[in-house]
Scaffold this motif. Structure first.
Motif, mmCIF file in Angstrom:
data_model
loop_
_atom_site.group_PDB
_atom_site.id
_atom_site.type_symbol
_atom_site.label_atom_id
_atom_site.label_comp_id
_atom_site.label_asym_id
_atom_site.label_seq_id
_atom_site.Cartn_x
_atom_site.Cartn_y
_atom_site.Cartn_z
ATOM 1 N N ILE A 119 0.916 -1.138 -0.123
ATOM 2 C CA ILE A 119 -0.038 -0.009 -0.063
ATOM 3 C C ILE A 119 0.955 1.390 -0.107
ATOM 4 O O ILE A 119 0.581 2.194 -0.555
ATOM 5 C CB ILE A 119 -1.049 0.016 1.306
ATOM 6 C CG1 ILE A 119 -1.915 -1.027 1.132
ATOM 7 C CG2 ILE A 119 -1.751 1.221 1.390
ATOM 8 C CD1 ILE A 119 -2.852 -1.388 2.361
ATOM 9 N N SER A 120 2.012 1.207 0.679
ATOM 10 C CA SER A 120 2.959 2.403 0.690
ATOM 11 C C SER A 120 3.604 2.772 -0.765
ATOM 12 O O SER A 120 3.511 3.734 -1.132
ATOM 13 C CB SER A 120 3.933 2.117 1.623
ATOM 14 O OG SER A 120 3.796 1.865 3.097
ATOM 15 N N LEU A 121 3.679 1.458 -1.513
ATOM 16 C CA LEU A 121 4.358 1.669 -2.939
ATOM 17 C C LEU A 121 3.158 2.546 -3.626
ATOM 18 O O LEU A 121 3.386 3.310 -4.511
ATOM 19 C CB LEU A 121 4.607 0.518 -3.650
ATOM 20 C CG LEU A 121 5.903 -0.051 -3.124
ATOM 21 C CD1 LEU A 121 6.136 -1.303 -3.909
ATOM 22 C CD2 LEU A 121 7.099 1.054 -3.830
ATOM 23 N N LEU A 122 1.940 2.156 -3.488
ATOM 24 C CA LEU A 122 0.749 2.623 -4.265
ATOM 25 C C LEU A 122 0.592 4.228 -3.885
ATOM 26 O O LEU A 122 0.388 4.880 -4.844
ATOM 27 C CB LEU A 122 -0.372 1.939 -3.890
ATOM 28 C CG LEU A 122 -1.870 2.381 -4.590
ATOM 29 C CD1 LEU A 122 -1.627 2.202 -6.101
ATOM 30 C CD2 LEU A 122 -2.882 1.534 -3.911
ATOM 31 N N VAL A 123 0.672 4.373 -2.528
ATOM 32 C CA VAL A 123 0.810 5.832 -2.186
ATOM 33 C C VAL A 123 1.869 6.768 -2.745
ATOM 34 O O VAL A 123 1.558 7.684 -3.078
ATOM 35 C CB VAL A 123 0.718 5.888 -0.472
ATOM 36 C CG1 VAL A 123 0.895 7.109 -0.159
ATOM 37 C CG2 VAL A 123 -0.466 5.350 0.061
ATOM 38 N N GLY A 124 2.945 6.091 -2.773
ATOM 39 C CA GLY A 124 3.997 6.616 -3.502
ATOM 40 C C GLY A 124 3.975 7.006 -4.798
ATOM 41 O O GLY A 124 4.194 8.078 -5.642
ATOM 42 N N GLY A 125 3.327 5.962 -5.552
ATOM 43 C CA GLY A 125 2.666 6.304 -7.035
ATOM 44 C C GLY A 125 1.778 7.203 -7.327
ATOM 45 O O GLY A 125 2.030 8.201 -8.138
ATOM 46 N N ILE A 126 0.842 7.393 -6.121
ATOM 47 C CA ILE A 126 -0.269 8.531 -6.480
ATOM 48 C C ILE A 126 0.464 9.761 -6.106
ATOM 49 O O ILE A 126 0.270 10.736 -6.745
ATOM 50 C CB ILE A 126 -1.427 8.323 -5.301
ATOM 51 C CG1 ILE A 126 -2.107 6.969 -5.780
ATOM 52 C CG2 ILE A 126 -2.130 9.392 -5.128
ATOM 53 C CD1 ILE A 126 -3.082 6.395 -4.538
ATOM 54 N N GLY A 127 1.352 10.042 -5.155
ATOM 55 C CA GLY A 127 2.388 11.210 -5.192
ATOM 56 C C GLY A 127 2.953 11.775 -5.991
ATOM 57 O O GLY A 127 3.037 12.749 -6.560
ATOM 58 N N ILE A 128 3.358 10.567 -7.032
ATOM 59 C CA ILE A 128 4.258 10.689 -8.271
ATOM 60 C C ILE A 128 3.486 11.602 -9.312
ATOM 61 O O ILE A 128 3.534 12.474 -9.858
ATOM 62 C CB ILE A 128 4.939 9.785 -8.840
ATOM 63 C CG1 ILE A 128 6.099 9.130 -8.046
ATOM 64 C CG2 ILE A 128 5.528 9.872 -10.338
ATOM 65 C CD1 ILE A 128 6.766 7.968 -8.363
ATOM 66 N N THR A 129 1.794 11.035 -9.334
ATOM 67 C CA THR A 129 1.115 11.633 -10.191
ATOM 68 C C THR A 129 0.643 13.038 -9.906
ATOM 69 O O THR A 129 0.664 13.976 -10.745
ATOM 70 C CB THR A 129 -0.348 10.565 -10.064
ATOM 71 O OG1 THR A 129 0.164 9.262 -10.548
ATOM 72 C CG2 THR A 129 -1.384 11.166 -11.215
ATOM 73 N N ASN A 130 0.646 13.166 -8.788
ATOM 74 C CA ASN A 130 0.085 14.611 -8.252
ATOM 75 C C ASN A 130 1.211 15.707 -8.498
ATOM 76 O O ASN A 130 0.969 16.824 -8.963
ATOM 77 C CB ASN A 130 -0.202 14.739 -6.847
ATOM 78 C CG ASN A 130 -1.381 13.758 -6.339
ATOM 79 O OD1 ASN A 130 -2.272 13.603 -7.225
ATOM 80 N ND2 ASN A 130 -1.508 13.221 -4.893
ATOM 81 N N ILE A 131 2.465 15.139 -8.065
ATOM 82 C CA ILE A 131 3.464 16.176 -8.519
ATOM 83 C C ILE A 131 3.790 16.521 -9.838
ATOM 84 O O ILE A 131 4.228 17.537 -10.186
ATOM 85 C CB ILE A 131 4.685 15.532 -7.661
ATOM 86 C CG1 ILE A 131 4.862 15.314 -6.117
ATOM 87 C CG2 ILE A 131 5.994 16.202 -7.936
ATOM 88 C CD1 ILE A 131 4.487 16.707 -5.507
ATOM 89 N N MET A 132 3.837 15.246 -10.842
ATOM 90 C CA MET A 132 3.841 15.612 -12.082
ATOM 91 C C MET A 132 2.650 16.648 -12.498
ATOM 92 O O MET A 132 3.067 17.174 -13.685
ATOM 93 C CB MET A 132 4.008 14.453 -12.823
ATOM 94 C CG MET A 132 5.113 13.543 -12.376
ATOM 95 S SD MET A 132 6.723 14.391 -12.670
ATOM 96 C CE MET A 132 6.857 14.674 -14.436
ATOM 97 N N LEU A 133 1.621 16.322 -12.035
ATOM 98 C CA LEU A 133 0.495 17.218 -12.927
ATOM 99 C C LEU A 133 0.567 18.519 -12.226
ATOM 100 O O LEU A 133 0.449 19.475 -13.285
ATOM 101 C CB LEU A 133 -0.885 16.614 -12.139
ATOM 102 C CG LEU A 133 -1.581 15.312 -12.727
ATOM 103 C CD1 LEU A 133 -2.743 15.022 -11.912
ATOM 104 C CD2 LEU A 133 -1.910 15.638 -14.128
#
Length: 403
Positions: A289-303
């Protein structure tokens, strides 16, 4: 050349917002380190259980009171195990697979030596056969003997941890300790078995059974009976012989109504390994789940990055930059975030595995390191694809008009 330029632009983009990039990498780092560490804890727990069980020997069996099939007999109607049961097993003429038998009682008491007071994990009363059956080897001194048992002598063998706590660097052999108000002479110290988890197998005092019964537990039931089969290949036969003898001593004609359980190390190990594997999988799922949260963080930052650099994108496209170049730049940025974060997470996970966690020494699974790193990079590509595609799809005129 294009690849090098894309990489250079990506690094420059990340460096322009150092704090934001660092926080995004931190999310990936935590995810990767969590996967590695939690799987290592589960694996370490499994290894500790396996070592604890196999340390008893592959040809030892344990007899405990209670219904083997979990029947409906009340506790009061179940006959407890006694020394007489152990003697019946040891003297049965038809039991060829039983090598030795040791009844065991367990209690607790505070030990005193000089000004030192210490309460060992357990006080065990048993026969000399216990040491061989449970694979306990003496490091210094000697075991107590059958004569000590027959004479109810107040002698004791200490586990390595107990000896260290009471005597520190002093030689315990020949010294007297007071255990629960009763003086005992130390005749030996066992080799350290070691172990990880919540119990220490070396934190023990072992004394003759009648002595412990007389001083602490009384001459009633015993906690269990340890039986050593003649070899690892005869444990099944020994188990059948134990069942036959105890059904007789307990006057039970129907084996399904047996009020005792016989377990061997192989079956116990299989059951425990199954449990710990489930435990490890659960820990891995939680860490993922922590990895998934990290992926969502990447999406937000890149947006956010795409929004901030919309005019830059418009200028580059107006100057002839193709869609693939824009797409590649932002995908490279998101991948760099995940690669660097994953690399730091691997390092943190490996370093963290050198420390005990909740009493368990983590054992890193090599596949988990490669898997966590690979998944983190894949997540960076996957979650970075939407912002990158959005940036590449902007029309130059719309991007230039953006405020």
């Amino acid at each position: 050349m294009i690849l090098w330029q894309t990489l250079r632009f990506a690094v420059g983009g990340l460096a322009a917002n150092k704090v934001r990039s660092a926080l995004t990498m931190l999310g990936v780092l935590i995810g990767v380190a969590s996967v590695i560490l939690l799987l290592a804890v589960g694996n370490g727990s499994s290894q500790a259980v396996k070592d604890s069980i196999t340390s008893l020997g592959t040809n030892s069996l344990t007899v405990s009171a209670g219904s083997a099939a979990g029947g409906s007999r009340s506790v009061s109607s179940v006959k407890k195990l006694t020394v007489a049961d152990a003697k019946a097993l040891a003297t049965d003429a038809d039991s060829s697979a039983i090598k030795s038998v040791a009844p065991v009682v367990t209690t607790s008491a505070t030990a005193l030596y000089g000004n030192v007071s210490y309460t060992p994990g357990s006080v065990v009363g048993t026969y000399p056969a216990y040491f061989e059956t449970s694979n306990q080897k003496v490091a210094h001194g000697e075991y107590f003997t059958n004569d000590d048992v027959l004479g109810s002598r107040k002698v004791a063998v200490l586990g390595a941890t107990t000896a260290k706590q009471l005597f520190d660097t002093e030689d315990p052999v020949g010294k007297k300790i007071v255990l629960g108000g009763t003086p005992f002479t130390v005749v030996g110290v066992l080799q350290a078995k070691g172990g990880s988890g919540f119990t220490d197998p070396d934190d023990v005092v072992i004394a003759p059974l009648p002595t412990v019964q007389n001083a602490f537990t009384g001459f009633g039931a015993v906690n269990q009976i340890l039986v050593q089969a003649s070899s690892a290949d005869t444990t099944t036969v020994a188990q059948e012989e134990i069942t036959r003898v105890l059904l007789g001593t307990h006057a039970i004609s129907d084996p399904t109504k047996a009020d005792f359980r016989v377990t061997n190390q192989a079956s116990l190990l299989t059951a425990r390994e199954s449990t710990t594997k489930t435990f490890t999988v659960l820990l891995g799922a939680v860490a993922a789940i922590s990895l998934l949260v990290g992926g969502i963080g990447i999406t937000n930052i890149m947006l956010v990055t795409v929004t901030e650099r919309t005019r830059e994108i418009g200028i580059r496209k107006a100057l002839g930059a193709p869609r693939a170049v824009i797409l590649g730049q932002f995908l490279t940025e998101s991948t760099l975030l995940s690669v660097i974060g994953a690399g730091l997470g691997v390092a943190a996970g490996i370093v963290g595995s050198h420390f005990s966690i909740v009493g368990i020494k983590p054992v890193v699974i090599p596949a988990s390191v490669l898997g966590a790193f690979g998944i983190a990079v894949a997540i960076g590509l996957f979650f970075g694809s939407y912002p990158a595609n959005r940036a590449a799809s902007l029309r130059p005129i719309d991007a230039l008009r953006h405020e």
